[in-house]
Every structure is written in C-alpha cells, then in structure tokens.
Design an enzyme around this catalytic site. Sequence first.
Site, mmCIF file in Angstrom:
data_model
loop_
_atom_site.group_PDB
_atom_site.id
_atom_site.type_symbol
_atom_site.label_atom_id
_atom_site.label_comp_id
_atom_site.label_asym_id
_atom_site.label_seq_id
_atom_site.Cartn_x
_atom_site.Cartn_y
_atom_site.Cartn_z
ATOM 1 N N LYS A 39 -2.538 3.603 88.724
ATOM 2 C CA LYS A 39 -3.459 2.525 89.118
ATOM 3 C C LYS A 39 -2.926 1.185 88.623
ATOM 4 O O LYS A 39 -2.690 0.987 87.439
ATOM 5 C CB LYS A 39 -4.854 2.775 88.531
ATOM 6 C CG LYS A 39 -5.882 1.731 88.945
ATOM 7 C CD LYS A 39 -7.276 2.126 88.534
ATOM 8 C CE LYS A 39 -7.656 1.727 87.145
ATOM 9 N NZ LYS A 39 -7.782 0.281 86.914
ATOM 10 N N ASP A 66 -6.011 -1.464 92.439
ATOM 11 C CA ASP A 66 -7.393 -1.694 91.998
ATOM 12 C C ASP A 66 -7.647 -3.194 91.858
ATOM 13 O O ASP A 66 -7.682 -3.724 90.754
ATOM 14 C CB ASP A 66 -7.581 -0.955 90.658
ATOM 15 C CG ASP A 66 -8.955 -1.156 90.044
ATOM 16 O OD1 ASP A 66 -9.897 -1.515 90.774
ATOM 17 O OD2 ASP A 66 -9.088 -0.953 88.820
ATOM 18 N N LYS A 68 -10.215 -4.650 93.693
ATOM 19 C CA LYS A 68 -11.653 -4.835 93.986
ATOM 20 C C LYS A 68 -11.896 -6.048 94.887
ATOM 21 O O LYS A 68 -12.586 -7.001 94.502
ATOM 22 C CB LYS A 68 -12.448 -4.973 92.689
ATOM 23 C CG LYS A 68 -12.306 -3.799 91.749
ATOM 24 C CD LYS A 68 -13.178 -3.966 90.512
ATOM 25 C CE LYS A 68 -13.115 -2.781 89.584
ATOM 26 N NZ LYS A 68 -11.811 -2.594 88.910
ATOM 27 N N ASP A 71 -14.685 -10.611 99.429
ATOM 28 C CA ASP A 71 -14.584 -11.910 100.091
ATOM 29 C C ASP A 71 -15.144 -11.757 101.506
ATOM 30 O O ASP A 71 -15.686 -10.701 101.846
ATOM 31 C CB ASP A 71 -13.105 -12.357 100.111
ATOM 32 C CG ASP A 71 -12.965 -13.874 100.031
ATOM 33 O OD1 ASP A 71 -13.675 -14.566 100.784
ATOM 34 O OD2 ASP A 71 -12.142 -14.358 99.235
ATOM 35 N N THR A 130 -19.960 -0.951 86.209
ATOM 36 C CA THR A 130 -20.654 -0.272 85.103
ATOM 37 C C THR A 130 -20.893 -1.216 83.923
ATOM 38 O O THR A 130 -21.610 -0.870 82.996
ATOM 39 C CB THR A 130 -19.848 0.961 84.618
ATOM 40 O OG1 THR A 130 -18.496 0.560 84.434
ATOM 41 C CG2 THR A 130 -19.926 2.087 85.622
ATOM 42 N N ARG A 221 -6.054 4.459 78.429
ATOM 43 C CA ARG A 221 -5.616 4.398 77.034
ATOM 44 C C ARG A 221 -5.434 5.720 76.293
ATOM 45 O O ARG A 221 -4.500 5.820 75.492
ATOM 46 C CB ARG A 221 -6.543 3.448 76.258
ATOM 47 C CG ARG A 221 -6.299 1.997 76.647
ATOM 48 C CD ARG A 221 -7.423 1.106 76.246
ATOM 49 N NE ARG A 221 -8.614 1.363 77.050
ATOM 50 C CZ ARG A 221 -9.767 0.737 76.893
ATOM 51 N NH1 ARG A 221 -9.896 -0.177 75.956
ATOM 52 N NH2 ARG A 221 -10.788 1.007 77.680
#
Length: 247
Positions: A39, A66, A68, A71, A130, A221
């Site tokens: 990603k 990614d 997002k 527009d 989230t 991570r």
Amino acid sequence: MEAPRAKIKDRLIIALDVPAADKALKLVNLLKGKVGMFKVGSQLFTTAGPQLVREIVSGGDKVFLDLKFHDIPRTVANAALEAVKIGVSMFNLHTMGGMDMMRLTIQETDRYCSTFKVPRPKIVGITVLTSLNQESFKRMGLERSVDEIVIRLSQLALETGLDGVVASPREIRAIREACGEGFIIVTPGIRPSWASADDQRRFATPREAIEAGADYIVIGRPITGSKAPLLSLERVLSELPSLQGGK
Ligand code: C5P
C-alpha cells in the site's frame, strides 16, 4: 480442506508508511512475493510519486494506491485513469464524494481498461474515517449515528458498482451482512497480539479480522517497524486461520 498458503498471503496488504523511496523499496525487496500487495499512501506518494509505483509494479508486485480521492466527478475520474496507467491493482476514493463521482470513475476506468486491454484495478470506497466519532459528527451538525452512515455509504458504494470498501475491524460483520458476499472488505487497524498497538485504538488481530469476514487485511508497523520484518510477517501468516479460497 486447508486452503493453499498462497491464498492466505494474497490477502495481506503491507502499508509502506515510510518517508522515502529507498526505504520503501528495501521493504518491498525483503517482502517480495510473500504478500498480496503493497500500500502506497499519501506520505510516500507525495515524496516518491508515480515513479516508485511503476518501479514496484515492474518488479512484479501489486500496489494498492491509498490516496482516498475526494473531489468532483471529472477530477476523480481523471485521477483514477492516471492510477490505472501507472499499473495499480487497487485504489480508493471517498464514497462521500457522491454517486455521480463513483459512477463516472467506474465508467471511465472500465472504458480505459477494456480499450487498452489492461487489468481493471479494484476500486474501494472510504465510508467514515475511523478517526471520526459520534462527537465529531455532532460538531459537524450530522445527527445520524456513525454506524448507520457507514452502512448507508457501503450500500451506496455497492449500488454504484464499487468493488468494496475499506472498513475498521468492528464494522466488518455489519457491512458483510448489508452488502453480501463478493463485496470486498479491506481492513486496516490490525494488530497481532504480540505487537504494540501504536496509535490504533479499535484494532483486531489478523485472525479476528479474517474470521469476521475481511477479504484483505492491511498491516503496517507490526511488520515494517519490526527489527526483523520477514520474521514478523511469518509470524502473522502462521497465526491466520486456514482460509477457504481467496477473493
Ligand atoms: O502501521 P499500521 O498497521 O497502523 O498501518 C495501518 C495503515 O492503514 C496506515 O497506512 C493507515 O493510514 C491506514 N488506515 C488505518 N485506519 C483507517 C484507514 C487507513 O490505519 N481507518
């Protein structure tokens, strides 16, 4: 029957949240062929750009872009076409951009891919970030519950023809129930029991997310920040339930 291991690893997406192309490529080379996708998000794309995506793709790996997109319809559709041209296998947009935006993006992506006979990337929607909660909604003057809006936007995504949505572990079951099998659910917020939570609050283990119905899990991570990323990846894979096929 135990599903082939290949199917399990194909459902893992590694978040390359690093600040430079060389760091990203080091991880890609280390984990090459052992995961489903890498990603590339806003930070890495802003610094390393499309060239890095092309490099990962030309090395034989898949990229989930990614960014997002959010527009007006034509702008998002045009950005989507650029994503297709650099060879991504999945990209995302905000479902709150509206049905016209989602429709035009799907239409243009389909048209380009069939004209130039290139694989059509999966297009997945963001519903409610989230990082937002009921209090954030209240301050924005939104009265419905976050859970209700997540389901509503997922259903609109399905109706419009999006392939799926990105959802937190706690939203998986309700979305699956509302949108059915075949609708892709991509789930970040994954933490193996042995890993640090970092800044994730509502997380699930890889096994919990898969068992709840996630098609893809995004993990960063615990693997990329580990001293031994390959060992951490093996540990995650060994903890996954045996899966019935892949999607
Ligand atoms: O390092 P970690 O496993 O927390 O990385 C999770 C990735 O998924 C990050 O790239 C983060 O931006 C992304 N993400 C998330 N929660 C969301 C949406 C995306 O953690 N709701």
